[in-house]
Design an enzyme around this catalytic site. Structure first.
Site, PDB file in Angstrom:
ATOM      1  N   ARG A 104      22.925  40.089  67.185  1.00  0.00           N
ATOM      2  CA  ARG A 104      21.677  39.427  66.770  1.00  0.00           C
ATOM      3  C   ARG A 104      21.379  39.558  65.283  1.00  0.00           C
ATOM      4  NH1 ARG A 104      20.117  41.280  71.834  1.00  0.00           N
ATOM      5  NH2 ARG A 104      20.169  39.552  73.303  1.00  0.00           N
ATOM      6  N   LYS A 126      22.472  29.114  53.764  1.00  0.00           N
ATOM      7  CA  LYS A 126      23.010  28.206  54.787  1.00  0.00           C
ATOM      8  C   LYS A 126      24.355  28.721  55.287  1.00  0.00           C
ATOM      9  CE  LYS A 126      21.067  23.730  53.434  1.00  0.00           C
ATOM     10  NZ  LYS A 126      21.406  22.382  52.955  1.00  0.00           N
ATOM     11  N   GLU A 168      30.311  20.788  40.171  1.00  0.00           N
ATOM     12  CA  GLU A 168      29.061  21.337  40.719  1.00  0.00           C
ATOM     13  C   GLU A 168      28.267  22.053  39.621  1.00  0.00           C
ATOM     14  OE1 GLU A 168      27.862  20.961  43.809  1.00  0.00           O
ATOM     15  OE2 GLU A 168      29.586  20.317  45.000  1.00  0.00           O
ATOM     16  N   LYS A 210      19.791  26.890  41.121  1.00  0.00           N
ATOM     17  CA  LYS A 210      19.769  26.713  42.575  1.00  0.00           C
ATOM     18  C   LYS A 210      18.676  27.591  43.205  1.00  0.00           C
ATOM     19  CE  LYS A 210      22.117  26.520  46.969  1.00  0.00           C
ATOM     20  NZ  LYS A 210      23.315  26.461  47.782  1.00  0.00           N
ATOM     21  N   GLU A 220       7.584  23.670  49.264  1.00  0.00           N
ATOM     22  CA  GLU A 220       7.265  22.239  49.146  1.00  0.00           C
ATOM     23  C   GLU A 220       8.018  21.319  50.098  1.00  0.00           C
ATOM     24  OE1 GLU A 220       7.741  21.130  45.046  1.00  0.00           O
ATOM     25  OE2 GLU A 220       6.732  22.973  44.450  1.00  0.00           O
ATOM     26  N   ARG A 224      14.652  20.383  47.593  1.00  0.00           N
ATOM     27  CA  ARG A 224      16.046  20.777  47.728  1.00  0.00           C
ATOM     28  C   ARG A 224      16.975  19.568  47.655  1.00  0.00           C
ATOM     29  NH1 ARG A 224      17.823  25.945  51.376  1.00  0.00           N
ATOM     30  NH2 ARG A 224      20.031  25.896  50.871  1.00  0.00           N
ATOM     31  N   ASN A 228      21.398  17.357  45.919  1.00  0.00           N
ATOM     32  CA  ASN A 228      22.355  16.371  46.426  1.00  0.00           C
ATOM     33  C   ASN A 228      22.728  15.319  45.393  1.00  0.00           C
ATOM     34  OD1 ASN A 228      22.885  17.384  48.959  1.00  0.00           O
ATOM     35  ND2 ASN A 228      21.054  16.436  49.836  1.00  0.00           N
ATOM     36  N   HIS A 231      25.935  13.418  45.640  1.00  0.00           N
ATOM     37  CA  HIS A 231      26.477  13.689  46.972  1.00  0.00           C
ATOM     38  C   HIS A 231      26.350  12.517  47.942  1.00  0.00           C
ATOM     39  CE1 HIS A 231      26.798  17.712  45.437  1.00  0.00           C
ATOM     40  NE2 HIS A 231      27.294  18.185  46.563  1.00  0.00           N
ATOM     41  N   HIS A 235      29.882  12.179  49.305  1.00  0.00           N
ATOM     42  CA  HIS A 235      30.233  12.384  50.717  1.00  0.00           C
ATOM     43  C   HIS A 235      30.880  11.137  51.294  1.00  0.00           C
ATOM     44  CE1 HIS A 235      27.101  15.792  51.248  1.00  0.00           C
ATOM     45  NE2 HIS A 235      28.324  16.312  51.228  1.00  0.00           N
ATOM     46  N   HIS A 248      35.997  18.157  47.442  1.00  0.00           N
ATOM     47  CA  HIS A 248      34.561  17.879  47.465  1.00  0.00           C
ATOM     48  C   HIS A 248      34.004  17.646  46.038  1.00  0.00           C
ATOM     49  CE1 HIS A 248      30.365  18.095  48.500  1.00  0.00           C
ATOM     50  NE2 HIS A 248      30.210  19.112  47.678  1.00  0.00           N
TER      51      HIS A 248
HETATM   52  N1  LIG Z   1      26.636  27.106  52.573  1.00  0.00           N
HETATM   53  C1  LIG Z   1      26.464  26.270  51.573  1.00  0.00           C
HETATM   54  O1  LIG Z   1      25.374  26.117  51.044  1.00  0.00           O
HETATM   55  C2  LIG Z   1      27.658  25.512  51.050  1.00  0.00           C
HETATM   56  C3  LIG Z   1      27.580  24.877  49.816  1.00  0.00           C
HETATM   57  C4  LIG Z   1      28.709  24.229  49.325  1.00  0.00           C
HETATM   58  C5  LIG Z   1      29.875  24.204  50.062  1.00  0.00           C
HETATM   59  N2  LIG Z   1      29.916  24.819  51.271  1.00  0.00           N
HETATM   60  C6  LIG Z   1      31.162  24.823  52.063  1.00  0.00           C
HETATM   61  O2  LIG Z   1      32.174  25.440  51.298  1.00  0.00           O
HETATM   62  C7  LIG Z   1      33.441  24.956  51.731  1.00  0.00           C
HETATM   63  C8  LIG Z   1      34.302  24.678  50.520  1.00  0.00           C
HETATM   64  O3  LIG Z   1      34.460  25.862  49.803  1.00  0.00           O
HETATM   65  P1  LIG Z   1      35.562  26.020  48.645  1.00  0.00           P
HETATM   66  O4  LIG Z   1      35.549  24.815  47.802  1.00  0.00           O
HETATM   67  O5  LIG Z   1      35.326  27.333  48.025  1.00  0.00           O
HETATM   68  O6  LIG Z   1      36.945  25.952  49.452  1.00  0.00           O
HETATM   69  P2  LIG Z   1      37.792  27.064  50.259  1.00  0.00           P
HETATM   70  O7  LIG Z   1      36.934  28.142  50.748  1.00  0.00           O
HETATM   71  O8  LIG Z   1      38.615  26.328  51.244  1.00  0.00           O
HETATM   72  O9  LIG Z   1      38.765  27.664  49.133  1.00  0.00           O
HETATM   73  C9  LIG Z   1      39.709  26.817  48.523  1.00  0.00           C
HETATM   74  C10 LIG Z   1      41.109  27.416  48.522  1.00  0.00           C
HETATM   75  O10 LIG Z   1      41.219  28.382  47.471  1.00  0.00           O
HETATM   76  C11 LIG Z   1      41.724  29.626  48.002  1.00  0.00           C
HETATM   77  N3  LIG Z   1      41.126  30.640  47.133  1.00  0.00           N
HETATM   78  C12 LIG Z   1      39.852  31.069  47.159  1.00  0.00           C
HETATM   79  N4  LIG Z   1      39.634  31.901  46.140  1.00  0.00           N
HETATM   80  C13 LIG Z   1      40.797  32.005  45.455  1.00  0.00           C
HETATM   81  C14 LIG Z   1      41.179  32.709  44.280  1.00  0.00           C
HETATM   82  N5  LIG Z   1      40.299  33.433  43.567  1.00  0.00           N
HETATM   83  N6  LIG Z   1      42.464  32.577  43.876  1.00  0.00           N
HETATM   84  C15 LIG Z   1      43.343  31.799  44.555  1.00  0.00           C
HETATM   85  N7  LIG Z   1      43.035  31.103  45.650  1.00  0.00           N
HETATM   86  C16 LIG Z   1      41.762  31.206  46.089  1.00  0.00           C
HETATM   87  C17 LIG Z   1      41.272  29.617  49.429  1.00  0.00           C
HETATM   88  O11 LIG Z   1      42.026  30.511  50.215  1.00  0.00           O
HETATM   89  C18 LIG Z   1      41.497  28.149  49.790  1.00  0.00           C
HETATM   90  O12 LIG Z   1      42.857  27.901  50.029  1.00  0.00           O
HETATM   91  C19 LIG Z   1      33.166  23.749  52.608  1.00  0.00           C
HETATM   92  O13 LIG Z   1      33.387  24.093  53.943  1.00  0.00           O
HETATM   93  C20 LIG Z   1      31.695  23.456  52.373  1.00  0.00           C
HETATM   94  O14 LIG Z   1      31.069  22.895  53.501  1.00  0.00           O
HETATM   95  C21 LIG Z   1      28.838  25.477  51.770  1.00  0.00           C
HETATM   96 ZN   LIG Z   2      28.515  19.945  46.745  1.00  0.00          ZN
END
Ligand SMILES: NC(=O)c1ccc[n+]([C@@H]2O[C@H](COP(=O)([O-])OP(=O)(O)OC[C@H]3O[C@@H](n4cnc5c(N)ncnc54)[C@H](O)[C@@H]3O)[C@@H](O)[C@H]2O)c1
Ligand SMILES: [Zn+2]
Length: 342
Positions: A104, A126, A168, A210, A220, A224, A228, A231, A235, A248
């Site tokens: 939990r 999130k 970003e 952020k 508000e 947020r 986007n 985006h 997207h 992305h």
């Molecule tokens: N929770 C949120 O608010 C939020 C916001 C933006 C994105 N996201 C999510 O994040 C995800 C994308 O994340 P990402 O772009 O970090 O991709 P990812 O987590 O897939 O990482 C990209 C690649 O880089 C590798 N990697 C990571 N760090 C490394 C390093 N220092 N050196 C070498 N390789 C490394 C990983 O193993 C992977 O192969 C999506 O699923 C998206 O939905 C969530």
């Molecule tokens: Zn984004």
């Protein structure tokens, strides 16, 4: 709650909660490059366990959460345990989801290792996993107790992943921090070379932006949505290409350029500002994979996106560098023209 410091990983123990076991969730590439540094940073701390999540977005699903939970239970994790998300956004989202529901809810620390995770996913609370029918459809809100950012970790990130993160970063400048925008525009070469001091400032400013938006939004409600920017069409570009053509951030870079083109056509932003926005995005993020999908298809994908409210597409449009507005009053021809220009 964020500490940003080049070299932090090598002395990470001092930033972690003192009691309870630690369960570090990571991927193979991150462990290969940074596992030894992490181990040194933990300084022989007792009760630290390393759990590996198979790499890649397809593993961001419920089965991974259950598997990690089982591994934790086998190793005796109780309610005093802390989960440390040590990876990109995929690890961050899965590990945070797990932390929010394990017995939990237990403590979470984010140690983001991609620029996207440092600027975006580690902060805001999130969590989530994907369903076959769509991304991030199962999730919770669970804030980390700490966000520990070491810009040196970016040195091993694949080039495209890194540049995708810069998209970003510049987004935060355009939506609300003109100084950040100026600073990035003036430091393009240093950023492309991943200079840690410059990255430290950019990440700090992005996270501050952020945090401000997320905090204001809790009061508000609607603010947020400015996060986007780029985006709506970004997207759509991703889904129109089955998530295979663009990373992305690359899609968001095109989406920001298209949104700027829309704003220019509607007379909401002047030509000089629009040109600076486009030029700076391209200087930081190029080469971007080409947009070869018909504008009509991109628009159809945007319309079917879950963010379309009551059939209306919402756009975040720049008015000037550091200032945006949200509107749903964009004629279809204007959207198509801006897409065609990409
Ligand atoms: N929770 C949120 O608010 C939020 C916001 C933006 C994105 N996201 C999510 O994040 C995800 C994308 O994340 P990402 O772009 O970090 O991709 P990812 O987590 O897939 O990482 C990209 C690649 O880089 C590798 N990697 C990571 N760090 C490394 C390093 N220092 N050196 C070498 N390789 C490394 C990983 O193993 C992977 O192969 C999506 O699923 C998206 O939905 C969530
Ligand atoms: Zn984004």
């Amino acid at each position: 709650v964020a500490v940003i410091e080049p070299g932090l990983l090598g002395r990470v123990a001092e930033f972690l909660p003192a009691g309870g076991a630690l369960f570090v969730v990571t991927t193979e590439p991150v462990r290969r490059h940074w596992g030894a540094t992490l181990e040194r940073g933990l300084a022989g701390r007792a009760g630290a366990h390393l759990l590996e999540l198979p790499d890649g977005e397809p593993h961001k699903r419920l089965a991974s959460v259950e598997s990690l939970a089982n591994q934790m239970l086998e190793r005796g994790a109780d309610r005093a345990a802390t989960i440390v998300a040590f990876g990109g956004g995929v690890v961050g989202d899965v590990a945070a989801f797990l932390a929010s529901i394990y017995m939990r809810g237990i403590g979470l620390v984010q140690i983001p290792t991609t620029l996207v995770a440092m600027l975006d996913s580690a902060l805001g609370g999130k969590t989530g996993v994907n369903l076959a029918g769509g991304k991030n459809l199962l999730g919770t809100f669970h804030h980390p107790r700490q966000i520990l950012v070491d810009p040196l970790l970016l040195n091993t990130l694949p080039e495209r992943e890194y540049r995708s993160g810069l998209a970003e970063a510049i987004k935060y400048g355009i939506i609300g921090d003109p100084e950040l925008f100026q600073y990035m525009a003036a430091n393009v070469a240093a950023l492309r070379q991943r200079e840690p001091g410059v990255l430290e400032r950019v990440i700090a400013a992005g996270l501050r932006q952020k945090a401000t938006v997320v905090a204001a939004d809790e009061r508000e409600g609607d603010l947020r949505r400015i996060l986007n920017f780029g985006h709506t069409l970004g997207h759509a570009l991703e889904s129109a290409t089955e998530y295979r053509h663009f990373l992305h951030g690359e899609a968001v870079a095109w989406g920001m350029i298209a949104a700027t083109g829309i704003a220019l056509r509607l007379g909401r932003v002047n030509e000089a500002e629009a040109e600076r926005v486009r030029r700076t995005i391209l200087a930081l993020c190029a080469p971007l994979p080409a947009v070869t999908i018909a504008p009509e298809r991109v628009l159809a994908c945007a319309a079917s996106d879950k963010k379309a409210h009551a059939g209306r597409l919402h756009f975040v449009l720049p008015r000037a560098i550091g200032q945006v507005e949200i509107t749903s009053e964009v004629p279809v021809e204007t959207i198509l023209a801006a897409l065609a220009e990409l």
